[in-house]
Motif scaffolding. Structure first.
Motif, PDB file in Angstrom:
ATOM      1  N   SER A  93     -12.703   2.446  33.797  1.00  0.00           N
ATOM      2  CA  SER A  93     -12.714   1.272  32.895  1.00  0.00           C
ATOM      3  C   SER A  93     -12.497  -0.057  33.600  1.00  0.00           C
ATOM      4  CB  SER A  93     -11.625   1.451  31.832  1.00  0.00           C
ATOM      5  OG  SER A  93     -10.406   1.822  32.466  1.00  0.00           O
ATOM      6  N   PHE A  96      -8.025  -0.235  37.189  1.00  0.00           N
ATOM      7  CA  PHE A  96      -7.517   0.232  38.495  1.00  0.00           C
ATOM      8  C   PHE A  96      -8.226  -0.496  39.618  1.00  0.00           C
ATOM      9  CE2 PHE A  96      -5.541   3.102  41.399  1.00  0.00           C
ATOM     10  CZ  PHE A  96      -6.450   3.280  42.419  1.00  0.00           C
ATOM     11  N   CYS A 148      -2.927   0.536  35.653  1.00  0.00           N
ATOM     12  CA  CYS A 148      -2.312   1.507  36.559  1.00  0.00           C
ATOM     13  C   CYS A 148      -1.260   0.746  37.356  1.00  0.00           C
ATOM     14  CB  CYS A 148      -3.357   2.087  37.498  1.00  0.00           C
ATOM     15  SG  CYS A 148      -2.651   3.170  38.757  1.00  0.00           S
ATOM     16  N   GLN A 188       0.165   7.059  31.354  1.00  0.00           N
ATOM     17  CA  GLN A 188       0.779   6.404  32.489  1.00  0.00           C
ATOM     18  C   GLN A 188       2.256   6.836  32.609  1.00  0.00           C
ATOM     19  OE1 GLN A 188      -0.724   4.783  34.794  1.00  0.00           O
ATOM     20  NE2 GLN A 188      -2.737   4.420  33.862  1.00  0.00           N
ATOM     21  N   GLY A 214      -3.252   9.288  34.430  1.00  0.00           N
ATOM     22  CA  GLY A 214      -3.410   8.117  35.296  1.00  0.00           C
ATOM     23  C   GLY A 214      -2.127   7.789  36.030  1.00  0.00           C
ATOM     24  N   GLY A 215      -2.183   6.732  36.826  1.00  0.00           N
ATOM     25  CA  GLY A 215      -0.986   6.240  37.488  1.00  0.00           C
ATOM     26  C   GLY A 215      -0.496   7.089  38.634  1.00  0.00           C
ATOM     27  N   LEU A 216      -1.298   8.068  39.036  1.00  0.00           N
ATOM     28  CA  LEU A 216      -0.898   8.930  40.166  1.00  0.00           C
ATOM     29  C   LEU A 216      -1.931   8.793  41.288  1.00  0.00           C
ATOM     30  CD1 LEU A 216       0.264  12.090  38.171  1.00  0.00           C
ATOM     31  CD2 LEU A 216       1.704  10.279  39.162  1.00  0.00           C
ATOM     32  N   ALA A 217      -1.633   9.439  42.427  1.00  0.00           N
ATOM     33  CA  ALA A 217      -2.473   9.291  43.635  1.00  0.00           C
ATOM     34  C   ALA A 217      -2.592   7.816  43.998  1.00  0.00           C
ATOM     35  CB  ALA A 217      -3.854   9.896  43.401  1.00  0.00           C
ATOM     36  N   GLY A 246      -8.448  10.394  40.566  1.00  0.00           N
ATOM     37  CA  GLY A 246      -8.276  10.028  41.964  1.00  0.00           C
ATOM     38  C   GLY A 246      -7.818  11.139  42.877  1.00  0.00           C
ATOM     39  N   SER A 266     -12.583  11.834  43.435  1.00  0.00           N
ATOM     40  CA  SER A 266     -11.985  11.121  44.569  1.00  0.00           C
ATOM     41  C   SER A 266     -13.095  10.674  45.509  1.00  0.00           C
ATOM     42  CB  SER A 266     -11.002  12.012  45.344  1.00  0.00           C
ATOM     43  OG  SER A 266     -10.515  11.311  46.489  1.00  0.00           O
ATOM     44  N   VAL A 267     -12.840   9.541  46.170  1.00  0.00           N
ATOM     45  CA  VAL A 267     -13.779   9.087  47.200  1.00  0.00           C
ATOM     46  C   VAL A 267     -13.538   9.842  48.509  1.00  0.00           C
ATOM     47  CG1 VAL A 267     -13.988   6.769  46.231  1.00  0.00           C
ATOM     48  CG2 VAL A 267     -12.212   7.243  47.927  1.00  0.00           C
ATOM     49  N   TYR A 268     -12.468  10.644  48.536  1.00  0.00           N
ATOM     50  CA  TYR A 268     -12.041  11.273  49.790  1.00  0.00           C
ATOM     51  C   TYR A 268     -13.148  12.044  50.520  1.00  0.00           C
ATOM     52  CZ  TYR A 268      -9.552  14.356  52.981  1.00  0.00           C
ATOM     53  OH  TYR A 268      -9.171  15.067  54.089  1.00  0.00           O
ATOM     54  N   ARG A 271     -15.867   9.548  51.696  1.00  0.00           N
ATOM     55  CA  ARG A 271     -15.329   8.536  52.626  1.00  0.00           C
ATOM     56  C   ARG A 271     -14.943   9.181  53.963  1.00  0.00           C
ATOM     57  NH1 ARG A 271     -10.983   4.067  50.822  1.00  0.00           N
ATOM     58  NH2 ARG A 271     -12.699   3.558  49.433  1.00  0.00           N
TER      59      ARG A 271
HETATM   60  N1  LIG Z   1      -8.410   3.610  34.933  1.00  0.00           N
HETATM   61  C1  LIG Z   1      -7.665   4.210  35.886  1.00  0.00           C
HETATM   62  N2  LIG Z   1      -8.259   4.642  37.021  1.00  0.00           N
HETATM   63  C2  LIG Z   1      -7.499   5.220  38.005  1.00  0.00           C
HETATM   64  C3  LIG Z   1      -8.109   5.600  39.222  1.00  0.00           C
HETATM   65  C4  LIG Z   1      -7.316   6.159  40.218  1.00  0.00           C
HETATM   66  N3  LIG Z   1      -7.627   6.547  41.499  1.00  0.00           N
HETATM   67  C5  LIG Z   1      -6.450   6.972  42.018  1.00  0.00           C
HETATM   68  N4  LIG Z   1      -6.291   7.408  43.263  1.00  0.00           N
HETATM   69  C6  LIG Z   1      -7.408   7.360  44.191  1.00  0.00           C
HETATM   70  C7  LIG Z   1      -7.046   6.401  45.257  1.00  0.00           C
HETATM   71  C8  LIG Z   1      -7.738   6.720  46.529  1.00  0.00           C
HETATM   72  C9  LIG Z   1      -8.371   5.685  47.201  1.00  0.00           C
HETATM   73  C10 LIG Z   1      -9.004   5.942  48.418  1.00  0.00           C
HETATM   74  C11 LIG Z   1      -9.026   7.239  48.952  1.00  0.00           C
HETATM   75  C12 LIG Z   1      -9.732   7.516  50.233  1.00  0.00           C
HETATM   76  C13 LIG Z   1      -8.741   7.525  51.390  1.00  0.00           C
HETATM   77  O1  LIG Z   1      -8.215   8.801  51.518  1.00  0.00           O
HETATM   78  C14 LIG Z   1      -8.399   8.268  48.257  1.00  0.00           C
HETATM   79  C15 LIG Z   1      -7.737   8.008  47.038  1.00  0.00           C
HETATM   80  N5  LIG Z   1      -5.422   6.887  41.137  1.00  0.00           N
HETATM   81  C16 LIG Z   1      -5.938   6.375  40.005  1.00  0.00           C
HETATM   82  C17 LIG Z   1      -5.330   6.016  38.799  1.00  0.00           C
HETATM   83  C18 LIG Z   1      -6.111   5.422  37.803  1.00  0.00           C
HETATM   84  C19 LIG Z   1      -5.523   4.972  36.555  1.00  0.00           C
HETATM   85  O2  LIG Z   1      -4.312   5.109  36.309  1.00  0.00           O
HETATM   86  N6  LIG Z   1      -6.331   4.369  35.650  1.00  0.00           N
END
Ligand SMILES: Nc1nc2cc3nc(NCCc4ccc(CCO)cc4)[nH]c3cc2c(=O)[nH]1
Length: 371
Positions: A93, A96, A148, A188, A214-217, A246, A266-268, A271
């Protein structure tokens, strides 16, 4: 009939196999969603994503708002037509991404004001605008506009933030007009158990087709993250899909699937692939390391992907060193196939009622010995 029916096909402990119906086809969960932030999974063709078992792709409201703009995507037929992927799409949305990419100028009850990371122009995002953008993009799954909170945040900030996110969820739901899109609420509460439970319970007051954790990673430790995942899936209804945002490291997927999570992104994998690393059962190998320049083996013995079936580690190590595009492309393809095979094997183990054994075998190979 409900365009987003979710039925549980099998269970093993808290893990479950689900069938999720969408206007763009049925998908099996648990599943991993490749990230196509700007409408493209970097370096990979949609036909190849289909071939490796991708089911749902993820794109971002923030990025597509800035470029090319939702009006253009809509005029060109919406995301599916525009980006050549006729399977389900999910759009995040924008909240984040604003925090992590944009230059946030203000966050208040109305929404957020930020500077574009592309040209510095001032942009306002509100729940209403985020939903309107996601409706124009035309994804099958759309996310409520949330905040987030940064990690770490004080309990006071976490509480105020989750309460605002709940008011924004109500506004997101009111702004929704398309019956062919499923709106997910996002819980959250950070890593505070009481606030996490409060946010999850309050989010559940809205009867929605699915719920995101949400709110994690966002930088917390695994020791902090997983108790929140466990707490969340204890509260979230069995009959609805759960999406852990994520999360994409293989070991984290295995643990979270065991806790009853159904959807991941995840973009992991892509990336880390572009940066020269391949996911393997033992962990990760970096092809920039000279030891691979004479290694005739595939990235992973037994992997059925085009990269492993066609090339040696030596060749891919050469491509990475030579900074050839094909290096990152092959590694991204393999890494996504690795995660799709992981979720395929997980679904099979759940059907056999042996998810525990599957998770133990995975952990033994991943952590049992050094690479
Ligand atoms: N709307 C919304 N979107 C989110 C996307 C998220 N993405 C994450 N974590 C991913 C972060 C992330 C960024 C880069 C890499 C590559 C490097 O290893 C891995 C993870 N947590 C997240 C939390 C939220 C959230 O609460 N609300």
């Amino acid at each position: 009939m409900d365009p987003f029916r979710f039925t549980i096909q099998a269970r093993s402990g808290r893990a479950r196999v689900g069938l999720l119906t969408t206007p763009h086809g049925r998908v099996e969960t648990p599943l991993f969603m490749p990230v196509g932030t700007q409408g493209s999974v970097k370096g990979l063709l949609p036909k190849d994503l289909k071939a490796i078992g991708s089911q749902v792709l993820l794109a971002n409201t923030y990025h597509l708002l800035l470029r090319p703009g939702p009006e253009r995507v809509q005029a060109l037929g919406g995301l599916h037509r525009f980006a050549g992927w006729d399977g389900p799409w999910l759009t995040d949305s924008g909240g984040f991404q604003v925090m992590s990419l944009g230059h946030l100028r203000r966050i208040d009850e109305e929404g957020v004001v930020f500077q574009s990371h592309l040209d510095g122009s001032l942009i306002r995002l509100t729940p209403e605008r985020s939903i309107a953008i996601q409706e124009a993009l035309g994804a099958d799954f759309i996310m409520a506009f949330d905040e987030c909170p940064p990690y770490p945040s004080s309990p006071e900030y976490l509480k105020a933030s989750l309460e605002r996110t709940l008011r924004w969820l109500e506004r997101s739901l009111k702004a929704k007009t398309r019956p062919d899109q499923a709106l997910f609420g996002i819980a959250q509460g950070g890593t505070d158990a009481g606030l996490r439970a409060l946010s999850t319970r309050e989010t559940l007051r809205f009867d929605l087709p699915g719920y995101a954790i949400g709110g994690l990673a966002v930088g917390e430790t695994k020791e902090e993250m997983f108790p929140m995942v466990a707490l969340s899936t204890e509260i979230l209804p069995e009959a609805k899909p759960r999406y852990l945002m994520g999360v994409g490291h293989p070991e984290d997927l295995v643990a979270a699937m065991g806790l009853g999570v159904d959807l991941f992104d995840s973009v992991y994998p892509t990336r880390t692939g572009r940066f020269g690393s391949a996911l393997v059962p033992e962990g990760r190998i970096n092809l920039k390391n000279a030891q691979y320049l004479e290694d005739k083996r595939p990235l992973e013995e037994g992997c059925d992907c085009y990269a492993c079936q066609t090339f040696s580690r030596a060749y891919i190590a050469h491509l990475v060193r030579a900074e050839e595009m094909l290096g990152g492309i092959l590694l991204s393809l393999h890494n996504l196939r690795f995660l799709h095979r992981l979720t395929e094997r997980a679904r099979e183990a759940i059907r056999q009622g042996s998810y525990g054994a599957f998770a133990r075998e995975f952990a033994e190979r991943r952590f049992g010995k050094e690479i």
